[in-house]
Design a protein around this motif. Structure first.
Motif, PDB file in Angstrom:
ATOM      1  N   TYR A 100       0.790  -1.227   0.000  1.00  0.00           N
ATOM      2  CA  TYR A 100       0.000   0.000   0.000  1.00  0.00           C
ATOM      3  C   TYR A 100       0.827   1.284   0.000  1.00  0.00           C
ATOM      4  O   TYR A 100       0.270   2.366  -0.003  1.00  0.00           O
ATOM      5  CB  TYR A 100      -0.942   0.018   1.216  1.00  0.00           C
ATOM      6  N   GLY A 101       2.136   1.189   0.069  1.00  0.00           N
ATOM      7  CA  GLY A 101       3.001   2.358   0.051  1.00  0.00           C
ATOM      8  C   GLY A 101       3.182   2.947   1.443  1.00  0.00           C
ATOM      9  O   GLY A 101       2.574   2.499   2.420  1.00  0.00           O
ATOM     10  N   ASP A 102       4.046   3.971   1.536  1.00  0.00           N
ATOM     11  CA  ASP A 102       4.346   4.596   2.826  1.00  0.00           C
ATOM     12  C   ASP A 102       3.124   5.282   3.431  1.00  0.00           C
ATOM     13  O   ASP A 102       3.100   5.557   4.624  1.00  0.00           O
ATOM     14  CB  ASP A 102       5.470   5.621   2.684  1.00  0.00           C
ATOM     15  N   PHE A 103       2.121   5.559   2.627  1.00  0.00           N
ATOM     16  CA  PHE A 103       0.915   6.223   3.122  1.00  0.00           C
ATOM     17  C   PHE A 103       0.217   5.415   4.209  1.00  0.00           C
ATOM     18  O   PHE A 103      -0.446   5.963   5.073  1.00  0.00           O
ATOM     19  CB  PHE A 103      -0.054   6.495   1.967  1.00  0.00           C
ATOM     20  N   VAL A 104       0.383   4.101   4.178  1.00  0.00           N
ATOM     21  CA  VAL A 104      -0.310   3.241   5.133  1.00  0.00           C
ATOM     22  C   VAL A 104       0.258   3.406   6.546  1.00  0.00           C
ATOM     23  O   VAL A 104      -0.407   3.092   7.521  1.00  0.00           O
ATOM     24  CB  VAL A 104      -0.267   1.770   4.676  1.00  0.00           C
ATOM     25  N   ARG A 105       1.457   3.947   6.664  1.00  0.00           N
ATOM     26  CA  ARG A 105       2.068   4.149   7.984  1.00  0.00           C
ATOM     27  C   ARG A 105       1.644   5.496   8.542  1.00  0.00           C
ATOM     28  O   ARG A 105       1.577   6.486   7.833  1.00  0.00           O
ATOM     29  CB  ARG A 105       3.585   4.129   7.874  1.00  0.00           C
ATOM     30  N   PHE A 106       1.364   5.524   9.840  1.00  0.00           N
ATOM     31  CA  PHE A 106       1.051   6.791  10.490  1.00  0.00           C
ATOM     32  C   PHE A 106       2.298   7.655  10.594  1.00  0.00           C
ATOM     33  O   PHE A 106       2.216   8.874  10.530  1.00  0.00           O
ATOM     34  CB  PHE A 106       0.464   6.574  11.887  1.00  0.00           C
ATOM     35  N   ARG A 107       3.450   7.026  10.787  1.00  0.00           N
ATOM     36  CA  ARG A 107       4.709   7.755  10.855  1.00  0.00           C
ATOM     37  C   ARG A 107       5.613   7.241   9.742  1.00  0.00           C
ATOM     38  O   ARG A 107       6.409   6.329   9.946  1.00  0.00           O
ATOM     39  CB  ARG A 107       5.365   7.535  12.215  1.00  0.00           C
ATOM     40  N   PRO A 108       5.503   7.835   8.552  1.00  0.00           N
ATOM     41  CA  PRO A 108       6.337   7.363   7.448  1.00  0.00           C
ATOM     42  C   PRO A 108       7.816   7.636   7.740  1.00  0.00           C
ATOM     43  O   PRO A 108       8.149   8.551   8.487  1.00  0.00           O
ATOM     44  CB  PRO A 108       5.850   8.180   6.246  1.00  0.00           C
ATOM     45  N   PRO A 109       8.712   6.851   7.155  1.00  0.00           N
ATOM     46  CA  PRO A 109      10.140   7.035   7.423  1.00  0.00           C
ATOM     47  C   PRO A 109      10.636   8.345   6.814  1.00  0.00           C
ATOM     48  O   PRO A 109      10.071   8.868   5.861  1.00  0.00           O
ATOM     49  CB  PRO A 109      10.783   5.829   6.736  1.00  0.00           C
ATOM     50  N   VAL A 110      11.721   8.866   7.393  1.00  0.00           N
ATOM     51  CA  VAL A 110      12.337  10.078   6.858  1.00  0.00           C
ATOM     52  C   VAL A 110      13.282   9.641   5.750  1.00  0.00           C
ATOM     53  O   VAL A 110      14.316   9.041   5.991  1.00  0.00           O
ATOM     54  CB  VAL A 110      13.103  10.846   7.961  1.00  0.00           C
ATOM     55  N   ASN A 111      12.894   9.938   4.507  1.00  0.00           N
ATOM     56  CA  ASN A 111      13.734   9.670   3.351  1.00  0.00           C
ATOM     57  C   ASN A 111      13.473  10.785   2.336  1.00  0.00           C
ATOM     58  O   ASN A 111      12.569  11.602   2.532  1.00  0.00           O
ATOM     59  CB  ASN A 111      13.475   8.262   2.784  1.00  0.00           C
ATOM     60  N   PRO A 112      14.255  10.854   1.267  1.00  0.00           N
ATOM     61  CA  PRO A 112      14.083  11.978   0.320  1.00  0.00           C
ATOM     62  C   PRO A 112      12.662  12.136  -0.216  1.00  0.00           C
ATOM     63  O   PRO A 112      12.228  13.243  -0.497  1.00  0.00           O
ATOM     64  CB  PRO A 112      15.060  11.633  -0.806  1.00  0.00           C
ATOM     65  N   VAL A 113      11.936  11.056  -0.324  1.00  0.00           N
ATOM     66  CA  VAL A 113      10.569  11.147  -0.836  1.00  0.00           C
ATOM     67  C   VAL A 113       9.642  11.846   0.168  1.00  0.00           C
ATOM     68  O   VAL A 113       8.721  12.555  -0.219  1.00  0.00           O
ATOM     69  CB  VAL A 113      10.047   9.731  -1.180  1.00  0.00           C
ATOM     70  N   THR A 114       9.913  11.673   1.458  1.00  0.00           N
ATOM     71  CA  THR A 114       9.024  12.234   2.483  1.00  0.00           C
ATOM     72  C   THR A 114       9.594  13.471   3.177  1.00  0.00           C
ATOM     73  O   THR A 114       9.051  13.902   4.189  1.00  0.00           O
ATOM     74  CB  THR A 114       8.703  11.161   3.543  1.00  0.00           C
ATOM     75  N   TRP A 115      10.684  14.035   2.669  1.00  0.00           N
ATOM     76  CA  TRP A 115      11.257  15.228   3.293  1.00  0.00           C
ATOM     77  C   TRP A 115      10.249  16.366   3.349  1.00  0.00           C
ATOM     78  O   TRP A 115      10.141  17.071   4.352  1.00  0.00           O
ATOM     79  CB  TRP A 115      12.496  15.691   2.559  1.00  0.00           C
ATOM     80  N   LEU A 116       9.518  16.581   2.288  1.00  0.00           N
ATOM     81  CA  LEU A 116       8.534  17.665   2.274  1.00  0.00           C
ATOM     82  C   LEU A 116       7.466  17.437   3.337  1.00  0.00           C
ATOM     83  O   LEU A 116       7.037  18.372   4.021  1.00  0.00           O
ATOM     84  CB  LEU A 116       7.890  17.787   0.892  1.00  0.00           C
ATOM     85  N   LEU A 117       7.061  16.210   3.517  1.00  0.00           N
ATOM     86  CA  LEU A 117       6.074  15.871   4.537  1.00  0.00           C
ATOM     87  C   LEU A 117       6.598  16.162   5.941  1.00  0.00           C
ATOM     88  O   LEU A 117       5.893  16.722   6.776  1.00  0.00           O
ATOM     89  CB  LEU A 117       5.701  14.389   4.417  1.00  0.00           C
ATOM     90  N   TRP A 118       7.855  15.810   6.197  1.00  0.00           N
ATOM     91  CA  TRP A 118       8.427  15.982   7.529  1.00  0.00           C
ATOM     92  C   TRP A 118       8.875  17.414   7.802  1.00  0.00           C
ATOM     93  O   TRP A 118       8.683  17.934   8.900  1.00  0.00           O
ATOM     94  CB  TRP A 118       9.619  15.041   7.713  1.00  0.00           C
ATOM     95  N   PHE A 119       9.505  18.050   6.822  1.00  0.00           N
ATOM     96  CA  PHE A 119      10.126  19.350   7.077  1.00  0.00           C
ATOM     97  C   PHE A 119       9.380  20.518   6.448  1.00  0.00           C
ATOM     98  O   PHE A 119       9.699  21.675   6.724  1.00  0.00           O
ATOM     99  CB  PHE A 119      11.582  19.330   6.587  1.00  0.00           C
ATOM    100  N   GLY A 120       8.392  20.251   5.601  1.00  0.00           N
ATOM    101  CA  GLY A 120       7.621  21.315   4.953  1.00  0.00           C
ATOM    102  C   GLY A 120       6.973  22.289   5.919  1.00  0.00           C
ATOM    103  O   GLY A 120       7.070  23.513   5.739  1.00  0.00           O
ATOM    104  N   PRO A 121       6.308  21.825   6.980  1.00  0.00           N
ATOM    105  CA  PRO A 121       5.691  22.768   7.920  1.00  0.00           C
ATOM    106  C   PRO A 121       6.706  23.703   8.575  1.00  0.00           C
ATOM    107  O   PRO A 121       6.432  24.888   8.766  1.00  0.00           O
ATOM    108  CB  PRO A 121       5.027  21.859   8.963  1.00  0.00           C
ATOM    109  N   PHE A 122       7.892  23.203   8.893  1.00  0.00           N
ATOM    110  CA  PHE A 122       8.908  24.056   9.507  1.00  0.00           C
ATOM    111  C   PHE A 122       9.427  25.091   8.519  1.00  0.00           C
ATOM    112  O   PHE A 122       9.670  26.246   8.880  1.00  0.00           O
ATOM    113  CB  PHE A 122      10.057  23.210  10.056  1.00  0.00           C
ATOM    114  N   VAL A 123       9.592  24.686   7.255  1.00  0.00           N
ATOM    115  CA  VAL A 123      10.042  25.628   6.223  1.00  0.00           C
ATOM    116  C   VAL A 123       8.994  26.721   6.032  1.00  0.00           C
ATOM    117  O   VAL A 123       9.331  27.911   5.926  1.00  0.00           O
ATOM    118  CB  VAL A 123      10.324  24.879   4.897  1.00  0.00           C
TER     119      VAL A 123
END
Length: 155
Positions: free
Chosen positions: A88-111
């Motif tokens: 189902y992809g990383d979307f199925v996880r409540f806490r997706p791993p920090v990798n280049p694909v999810t950087w925007l998800l993790w760090f976007g709010p801070f930016v």
């Protein structure tokens, strides 16, 4: 009044006919405990804001059944999580791993927060540099006074 009483009595007699059978208890409490722990980390694909453990959607029930089967097959928690992510992809996880694909998800709010603070500081400094607005001369003051007294003159 007697009609209402008779209606409530009839309704009370009919309600047990609509009752469902209680869900069976878990076959193995250890398997059930592991399934709940794993499904708390997974997102319900139907509800999307609810964990798989708390969801009552049909797909969630199927996924929980799948997790139970994997647990009974001897798979580790990591293997089960990898299986769900591969399916189902990383979307199925409540806490997706920090990798280049999810950087925007993790760090976007801070930016966005840093950008908003930067813009706010620039706006405040810009308004402080411009100083107070220039004073009105006598002609402008007279025109403003006449508009305040008779607003119909606006054109």
């Amino acid at each position: 009044m007697r009609i209402w009483l008779a209606f409530l009595l009839a309704l009370q007699c009919l309600l047990p006919a609509y009752a469902n059978e209680a869900a069976p208890l878990a076959e193995d409490p250890a398997v059930e405990k592991r399934m709940v722990a794993i499904s708390e980390e997974l997102r319900c694909l139907v509800c999307q804001n609810e964990s798989l453990a708390g969801s009552r959607a049909d797909l969630a029930m199927d996924l929980k059944r799948e997790i139970r089967g994997l647990i009974k097959a001897g798979k580790s928690d990591t293997e089960i999580m990898d299986f769900m992510v591969s399916r189902y992809g990383d979307f199925v996880r409540f806490r997706p791993p920090v990798n280049p694909v999810t950087w925007l998800l993790w760090f976007g709010p801070f930016v966005l927060l840093v950008g908003a603070v930067f813009v706010l500081v620039r706006m405040v400094r810009g308004s402080q540099r411009s100083g107070p607005p220039p004073a009105l001369d006598e002609a402008q003051r007279a025109k403003a006074q006449s508009l305040l007294q008779d607003p119909d003159k606006l054109s």
